[in-house]
Design a protein around this motif. Structure first.
Motif, PDB file in Angstrom:
ATOM      1  N   LEU A  77      20.466  -9.740   6.562  1.00  0.00           N
ATOM      2  CA  LEU A  77      20.496  -8.768   5.459  1.00  0.00           C
ATOM      3  C   LEU A  77      20.282  -7.334   5.925  1.00  0.00           C
ATOM      4  CD1 LEU A  77      18.377 -10.623   2.718  1.00  0.00           C
ATOM      5  CD2 LEU A  77      20.864 -10.522   2.940  1.00  0.00           C
ATOM      6  N   HIS A  78      19.759  -7.141   7.138  1.00  0.00           N
ATOM      7  CA  HIS A  78      19.370  -5.795   7.542  1.00  0.00           C
ATOM      8  C   HIS A  78      20.490  -4.994   8.188  1.00  0.00           C
ATOM      9  CE1 HIS A  78      18.770  -7.844  11.465  1.00  0.00           C
ATOM     10  NE2 HIS A  78      19.066  -6.667  11.973  1.00  0.00           N
ATOM     11  N   GLY A  79      21.697  -5.572   8.307  1.00  0.00           N
ATOM     12  CA  GLY A  79      22.831  -4.807   8.803  1.00  0.00           C
ATOM     13  C   GLY A  79      22.942  -4.777  10.310  1.00  0.00           C
ATOM     14  N   SER A  80      22.730  -5.913  10.952  1.00  0.00           N
ATOM     15  CA  SER A  80      22.894  -5.979  12.405  1.00  0.00           C
ATOM     16  C   SER A  80      24.289  -5.503  12.782  1.00  0.00           C
ATOM     17  CB  SER A  80      22.677  -7.417  12.897  1.00  0.00           C
ATOM     18  OG  SER A  80      22.927  -7.531  14.279  1.00  0.00           O
ATOM     19  N   GLY A  81      24.360  -4.560  13.715  1.00  0.00           N
ATOM     20  CA  GLY A  81      25.647  -4.036  14.157  1.00  0.00           C
ATOM     21  C   GLY A  81      26.062  -2.740  13.493  1.00  0.00           C
ATOM     22  N   MET A  82      25.308  -2.279  12.494  1.00  0.00           N
ATOM     23  CA  MET A  82      25.758  -1.075  11.782  1.00  0.00           C
ATOM     24  C   MET A  82      25.665   0.165  12.663  1.00  0.00           C
ATOM     25  SD  MET A  82      22.751  -0.356   8.984  1.00  0.00           S
ATOM     26  CE  MET A  82      21.054  -0.035   9.455  1.00  0.00           C
TER      27      MET A  82
ATOM     28  N   LEU B  28      33.908  -6.570  12.996  1.00  0.00           N
ATOM     29  CA  LEU B  28      32.508  -6.909  12.784  1.00  0.00           C
ATOM     30  C   LEU B  28      32.382  -8.138  11.907  1.00  0.00           C
ATOM     31  CD1 LEU B  28      29.524  -5.808  13.125  1.00  0.00           C
ATOM     32  CD2 LEU B  28      29.860  -4.683  10.930  1.00  0.00           C
ATOM     33  N   SER B  29      31.391  -8.970  12.217  1.00  0.00           N
ATOM     34  CA  SER B  29      31.102 -10.110  11.341  1.00  0.00           C
ATOM     35  C   SER B  29      30.710  -9.609   9.958  1.00  0.00           C
ATOM     36  CB  SER B  29      29.960 -10.950  11.919  1.00  0.00           C
ATOM     37  OG  SER B  29      30.305 -11.491  13.170  1.00  0.00           O
ATOM     38  N   ALA B  30      31.336 -10.171   8.948  1.00  0.00           N
ATOM     39  CA  ALA B  30      31.048  -9.763   7.574  1.00  0.00           C
ATOM     40  C   ALA B  30      29.708 -10.330   7.141  1.00  0.00           C
ATOM     41  CB  ALA B  30      32.148 -10.245   6.637  1.00  0.00           C
ATOM     42  N   GLY B  31      28.925  -9.527   6.484  1.00  0.00           N
ATOM     43  CA  GLY B  31      27.646  -9.963   5.931  1.00  0.00           C
ATOM     44  C   GLY B  31      27.409  -9.199   4.657  1.00  0.00           C
ATOM     45  N   PRO B  32      26.417  -9.593   3.870  1.00  0.00           N
ATOM     46  CA  PRO B  32      26.168  -8.911   2.606  1.00  0.00           C
ATOM     47  C   PRO B  32      25.765  -7.460   2.782  1.00  0.00           C
ATOM     48  CG  PRO B  32      24.372 -10.418   3.153  1.00  0.00           C
ATOM     49  CD  PRO B  32      25.477 -10.692   4.112  1.00  0.00           C
ATOM     50  N   ALA B  33      25.417  -7.055   4.019  1.00  0.00           N
ATOM     51  CA  ALA B  33      24.972  -5.683   4.232  1.00  0.00           C
ATOM     52  C   ALA B  33      26.084  -4.752   4.673  1.00  0.00           C
ATOM     53  CB  ALA B  33      23.859  -5.671   5.299  1.00  0.00           C
TER      54      ALA B  33
ATOM     55  N   GLU C 180       0.816  -1.218   0.000  1.00  0.00           N
ATOM     56  CA  GLU C 180       0.000   0.000   0.000  1.00  0.00           C
ATOM     57  C   GLU C 180       0.844   1.260   0.000  1.00  0.00           C
ATOM     58  OE1 GLU C 180      -3.440   0.292   2.504  1.00  0.00           O
ATOM     59  OE2 GLU C 180      -3.417  -1.863   2.934  1.00  0.00           O
ATOM     60  N   MET C 181       2.149   1.114   0.165  1.00  0.00           N
ATOM     61  CA  MET C 181       3.034   2.279   0.204  1.00  0.00           C
ATOM     62  C   MET C 181       3.276   2.827  -1.202  1.00  0.00           C
ATOM     63  SD  MET C 181       3.735   2.630   3.447  1.00  0.00           S
ATOM     64  CE  MET C 181       2.106   1.926   3.855  1.00  0.00           C
ATOM     65  N   ASP C 182       3.598   4.109  -1.265  1.00  0.00           N
ATOM     66  CA  ASP C 182       4.011   4.726  -2.526  1.00  0.00           C
ATOM     67  C   ASP C 182       5.522   4.638  -2.713  1.00  0.00           C
ATOM     68  OD1 ASP C 182       1.504   6.249  -3.721  1.00  0.00           O
ATOM     69  OD2 ASP C 182       1.433   6.466  -1.545  1.00  0.00           O
ATOM     70  N   GLY C 183       6.224   4.306  -1.681  1.00  0.00           N
ATOM     71  CA  GLY C 183       7.660   4.111  -1.756  1.00  0.00           C
ATOM     72  C   GLY C 183       8.123   3.383  -0.511  1.00  0.00           C
ATOM     73  N   VAL C 184       9.106   2.500  -0.676  1.00  0.00           N
ATOM     74  CA  VAL C 184       9.672   1.743   0.432  1.00  0.00           C
ATOM     75  C   VAL C 184      11.186   1.925   0.391  1.00  0.00           C
ATOM     76  CG1 VAL C 184      10.002  -0.555   1.426  1.00  0.00           C
ATOM     77  CG2 VAL C 184       7.799   0.062   0.412  1.00  0.00           C
ATOM     78  N   PHE C 185      11.796   2.098   1.568  1.00  0.00           N
ATOM     79  CA  PHE C 185      13.251   2.255   1.592  1.00  0.00           C
ATOM     80  C   PHE C 185      13.881   1.243   2.534  1.00  0.00           C
ATOM     81  CE2 PHE C 185      11.470   5.256   4.660  1.00  0.00           C
ATOM     82  CZ  PHE C 185      12.227   5.054   5.807  1.00  0.00           C
ATOM     83  N   VAL C 186      15.128   0.896   2.241  1.00  0.00           N
ATOM     84  CA  VAL C 186      15.923  -0.005   3.076  1.00  0.00           C
ATOM     85  C   VAL C 186      17.258   0.677   3.355  1.00  0.00           C
ATOM     86  CG1 VAL C 186      14.844  -2.108   2.200  1.00  0.00           C
ATOM     87  CG2 VAL C 186      16.863  -1.179   1.043  1.00  0.00           C
ATOM     88  N   HIS C 187      18.004   0.136   4.328  1.00  0.00           N
ATOM     89  CA  HIS C 187      19.282   0.738   4.698  1.00  0.00           C
ATOM     90  C   HIS C 187      20.477  -0.068   4.217  1.00  0.00           C
ATOM     91  CE1 HIS C 187      17.085   3.645   6.944  1.00  0.00           C
ATOM     92  NE2 HIS C 187      16.567   2.743   7.751  1.00  0.00           N
ATOM     93  N   CYS C 188      20.245  -1.213   3.591  1.00  0.00           N
ATOM     94  CA  CYS C 188      21.327  -2.044   3.076  1.00  0.00           C
ATOM     95  C   CYS C 188      20.969  -2.514   1.675  1.00  0.00           C
ATOM     96  CB  CYS C 188      21.563  -3.253   3.986  1.00  0.00           C
ATOM     97  SG  CYS C 188      22.056  -2.805   5.665  1.00  0.00           S
ATOM     98  N   ARG C 189      21.907  -2.403   0.766  1.00  0.00           N
ATOM     99  CA  ARG C 189      21.632  -2.783  -0.626  1.00  0.00           C
ATOM    100  C   ARG C 189      21.292  -4.261  -0.762  1.00  0.00           C
ATOM    101  NH1 ARG C 189      26.662  -0.045  -3.678  1.00  0.00           N
ATOM    102  NH2 ARG C 189      27.625  -0.549  -1.671  1.00  0.00           N
ATOM    103  N   ALA C 190      21.792  -5.082   0.168  1.00  0.00           N
ATOM    104  CA  ALA C 190      21.493  -6.515   0.105  1.00  0.00           C
ATOM    105  C   ALA C 190      20.011  -6.801   0.259  1.00  0.00           C
ATOM    106  CB  ALA C 190      22.279  -7.257   1.190  1.00  0.00           C
ATOM    107  N   GLN C 191      19.258  -5.857   0.778  1.00  0.00           N
ATOM    108  CA  GLN C 191      17.817  -6.051   0.966  1.00  0.00           C
ATOM    109  C   GLN C 191      17.018  -5.754  -0.303  1.00  0.00           C
ATOM    110  OE1 GLN C 191      17.904  -3.260   4.484  1.00  0.00           O
ATOM    111  NE2 GLN C 191      16.447  -4.747   5.293  1.00  0.00           N
TER     112      GLN C 191
END
Length: 312
Positions: free
Chosen positions: A271-276, A291-296, A149-160
């Motif tokens: 994917l959401h960047g735990s620890g950022m 930091l543990s490496a992750g895709p985010a 229902e949103m007109d736009g959605v944003f995320v904080h990590c490109r992996a998402q």
């Protein structure tokens, strides 16, 4: 739906045009965040940012932002909303409503849709992308329905980006990556300490306390002069030499960073960047990060330059 398809074809930067045209925005927070109290504490130097997540800074970008608090919807209110009868949930208010609403995450977006639907709505997404590999749940289906229902959605990590776009469908709202940030006027560089101290902070569901404690035990075994402080609510038993603290105020945490010689965060895959958040706070405090490496995390930490990434 046709409008959304046309908008998606305009590229990643096209989906926020409607937000830019509507310069007055109602910014929604859960009522339990008590943002009015948060703002008062910020004025006293107790917390970073006048509003959580710095959303008041939209005002510096030319928007008129209104703070709005939303309680958790009742079952009746949620049912009425799902039946498409949300107009019957309109609550009287002396404050005029903006045409545009903004929620920081998907959980707040649910409250916005149920209790304060706006002509155009935007939301961040944090947790949903890490649930997509498991079995579909009623809660996840509800999140998908609300985000569509949103007109736009944003995320904080490109992996998402790709998982969320697939989750919302080709006719869903466009999804953009917007970098996360912290208040660098609150988290400030301090002189480096003489006493070696390892610090770890954070409680979210993707922290890996067992791995963190094992790593700290190795260091302390080789270097008995090294101490460690870990802020966690985990039930894992800490090794000797590690002091566990359940909670720090923001002001106390700034002092802990100033005493740290390294800030380390161990996480599970996500994917959401735990620890950022902790990583940015530590870097702003002029402290190295492990930091543990992750895709985010490539979005926020330059391996070998601003810190060290190690396999999950």
């Amino acid at each position: 739906l046709a409008f959304r398809r046309e908008r998606n074809q305009q590229g990643e930067n096209g989906n926020m045009q409607e937000l830019k045209r509507n310069r007055v925005v109602d910014v929604f927070f859960p009522a339990e965040r008590d943002v009015e109290h948060w703002a008062a504490r910020h004025a006293n130097g107790e917390v970073p940012g006048r509003w959580p997540y710095g959303l008041d800074e939209m005002g510096a970008g030319g928007f008129d932002v209104n703070l709005r608090s939303l309680k958790s919807p009742s079952r009746r209110e949620s049912a009425i909303s799902r039946l498409g009868l949300g107009r019957y949930l309109k609550h009287s208010s002396d404050e005029p409503e903006a045409d545009t609403g903004l929620a920081w995450d998907e959980n707040t977006a649910i409250r916005m849709v149920v209790l304060a639907s706006r002509q155009s709505m935007f939301s961040g997404t944090i947790w949903a992308t890490d649930k997509l590999t498991g079995a579909a749940s009623p809660q996840l289906k509800r999140v998908r329905s609300v985000l569509r229902e949103m007109d736009g959605v944003f995320v904080h990590c490109r992996a998402q980006l790709d998982p969320l776009r697939e989750f919302l469908g080709h006719d869903g709202p466009a999804v953009e990556w917007i970098t996360f940030g912290i208040d660098a006027s609150f988290w400030r560089p301090r002189p480096f300490p003489a006493q070696p101290l390892m610090v770890s902070v954070g409680n979210d569901r993707d922290r890996d306390s067992a791995t963190l404690f094992a790593a700290f035990a190795q260091v302390i075994s080789a270097r008995p002069d090294v101490k460690a402080i870990v802020q966690t609510t985990s039930d894992e038993k800490p090794p000797c030499g590690v002091t566990v603290v359940k909670h720090f105020t923001h002001r106390a945490l700034a002092e802990v960073y100033s005493n740290a010689s390294v800030v380390a965060v161990a996480t599970k895959p996500n994917l959401h960047g735990s620890g950022m958040t902790v990583s940015l706070e530590a870097m702003a405090s002029a402290r190295p990060v492990v930091l543990s490496a992750g895709p985010a995390m490539d979005d926020y930490l330059d391996d070998g330059v601003t810190g060290w990434l190690t396999p999950v």
